[in-house]
Write an enzyme that holds these catalytic residues in place. Structure first.
Site, PDB file in Angstrom:
ATOM      1  N   ASP A  30       1.424  -1.319   0.383  1.00 33.18           N
ATOM      2  CA  ASP A  30      -0.078  -0.211   0.539  1.00 33.18           C
ATOM      3  C   ASP A  30       0.633   1.472   0.353  1.00 33.18           C
ATOM      4  OD1 ASP A  30      -3.647  -0.028   1.381  1.00 33.18           O
ATOM      5  OD2 ASP A  30      -1.440   2.671   0.963  1.00 33.18           O
ATOM      6  N   ILE A  31       0.197   2.419  -0.710  1.00 32.54           N
ATOM      7  CA  ILE A  31       1.327   3.791  -0.936  1.00 32.54           C
ATOM      8  C   ILE A  31       1.252   4.248   0.284  1.00 32.54           C
ATOM      9  CG2 ILE A  31      -0.438   4.953  -1.834  1.00 32.54           C
ATOM     10  CD1 ILE A  31       1.197   5.768  -3.593  1.00 32.54           C
ATOM     11  N   ASN A  87     -13.314  -2.900   2.314  1.00 35.53           N
ATOM     12  CA  ASN A  87     -13.800  -2.140   2.721  1.00 35.53           C
ATOM     13  C   ASN A  87     -15.236  -2.327   1.712  1.00 35.53           C
ATOM     14  OD1 ASN A  87     -12.172  -1.766   4.793  1.00 35.53           O
ATOM     15  ND2 ASN A  87     -11.279  -0.074   3.643  1.00 35.53           N
ATOM     16  N   VAL A  96     -10.958   2.634  -3.678  1.00 34.96           N
ATOM     17  CA  VAL A  96     -11.071   3.161  -4.945  1.00 34.96           C
ATOM     18  C   VAL A  96     -11.858   1.970  -5.278  1.00 34.96           C
ATOM     19  CG1 VAL A  96      -8.927   1.559  -6.354  1.00 34.96           C
ATOM     20  CG2 VAL A  96      -8.492   3.027  -4.332  1.00 34.96           C
ATOM     21  N   HIS A 100     -10.481  -4.994  -3.437  1.00 33.32           N
ATOM     22  CA  HIS A 100      -9.075  -5.449  -2.263  1.00 33.32           C
ATOM     23  C   HIS A 100      -9.000  -5.534  -1.442  1.00 33.32           C
ATOM     24  CE1 HIS A 100      -9.923  -1.017  -2.183  1.00 33.32           C
ATOM     25  NE2 HIS A 100      -9.113  -0.513  -0.747  1.00 33.32           N
ATOM     26  N   HIS A 102      -7.220  -5.349   2.283  1.00 33.94           N
ATOM     27  CA  HIS A 102      -5.811  -5.132   2.785  1.00 33.94           C
ATOM     28  C   HIS A 102      -5.388  -6.040   4.141  1.00 33.94           C
ATOM     29  CE1 HIS A 102      -7.099  -0.410   2.297  1.00 33.94           C
ATOM     30  NE2 HIS A 102      -8.656  -1.268   1.566  1.00 33.94           N
TER      31      HIS A 102
HETATM   32  P1  AMP Z   1      -9.701   1.645  -0.012  1.00 35.78           P
HETATM   33  O1  AMP Z   1      -9.984   2.989   0.802  1.00 35.78           O
HETATM   34  O2  AMP Z   1     -10.133   0.415   1.301  1.00 35.78           O
HETATM   35  O3  AMP Z   1     -10.688   1.763  -0.985  1.00 35.78           O
HETATM   36  O4  AMP Z   1      -8.353   1.285   0.462  1.00 35.78           O
HETATM   37  C1  AMP Z   1      -7.404   1.981  -1.248  1.00 35.78           C
HETATM   38  C2  AMP Z   1      -6.192   1.854  -0.620  1.00 35.78           C
HETATM   39  O5  AMP Z   1      -5.139   1.824  -1.844  1.00 35.78           O
HETATM   40  C3  AMP Z   1      -5.691   2.905   0.104  1.00 35.78           C
HETATM   41  O6  AMP Z   1      -5.035   2.408   1.197  1.00 35.78           O
HETATM   42  C4  AMP Z   1      -4.636   3.901  -0.575  1.00 35.78           C
HETATM   43  O7  AMP Z   1      -3.304   3.677   0.200  1.00 35.78           O
HETATM   44  C5  AMP Z   1      -4.039   2.978  -1.700  1.00 35.78           C
HETATM   45  N1  AMP Z   1      -3.870   3.197  -2.787  1.00 35.78           N
HETATM   46  C6  AMP Z   1      -4.115   4.108  -3.029  1.00 35.78           C
HETATM   47  N2  AMP Z   1      -3.470   4.059  -4.565  1.00 35.78           N
HETATM   48  C7  AMP Z   1      -2.335   2.949  -4.549  1.00 35.78           C
HETATM   49  C8  AMP Z   1      -0.922   3.306  -5.119  1.00 35.78           C
HETATM   50  N3  AMP Z   1      -1.387   3.488  -6.731  1.00 35.78           N
HETATM   51  N4  AMP Z   1      -0.574   2.020  -5.273  1.00 35.78           N
HETATM   52  C9  AMP Z   1      -0.565   1.868  -3.632  1.00 35.78           C
HETATM   53  N5  AMP Z   1      -2.094   1.801  -2.654  1.00 35.78           N
HETATM   54  C10 AMP Z   1      -2.219   2.672  -3.540  1.00 35.78           C
END
Ligand code: AMP
Length: 123
Positions: A30-31, A87, A96, A100, A102
């Protein structure tokens, strides 16, 4: 569904710190990590939310958890433990819209996640 940033990661159009890949799933760090270890496991097939999972996706969802467990073992935290959470939609904290998992590890996780907010809201 609209293309998300995760499709761009799958297609190598933007970089990511990829830690696992097979024909069906991809895992990358995760970024914005929320724990000492925080990676995401995604299906290569774009599915917007948990609500959009179809019966024919059941095996694919299982593969996401198997990838998470395999990585947890490889990285040495399968026995100490971890949080694996997906989520869904705004109240679930989804930002997003490509499902996914986590995977968070490396410190004890709090539960329940809404405890602090509930304390403030309760009389
Ligand atoms: P959610 O809020 O459950 O949709 O989680 C989305 C996750 O994607 C968050 O923890 C972000 O930090 C992660 N995220 C968004 N863009 C990227 C990226 N380019 N590379 C890695 N993780 C990302």
């Amino acid at each position: 569904m609209a293309e998300t940033i995760f499709t761009k990661i799958i297609n190598r159009e933007i970089p990511a710190d990829i830690i696992f890949e097979d024909d069906d799933v991809l895992a990358f760090n995760d970024i914005s990590p929320q724990a000492p270890t925080h990676f995401l496991v995604i299906p290569k097939k774009p599915i917007a939310t948990i609500n959009d999972i179809q019966p024919q996706d059941a095996e694919l969802i299982g593969k996401m958890y198997l990838a998470a467990a395999t990585l947890a073992k490889q990285k040495g935290f399968s026995e100490s433990g971890y949080r694996a959470v997906m989520n869904c939609n705004p109240d679930g904290g989804q930002t997003v819209y490509h499902i996914h998992l986590h995977v968070l590890a490396g410190k004890p996780m709090g539960w329940p996640p809404y405890q602090d907010r509930m304390k403030q809201e309760l009389p």
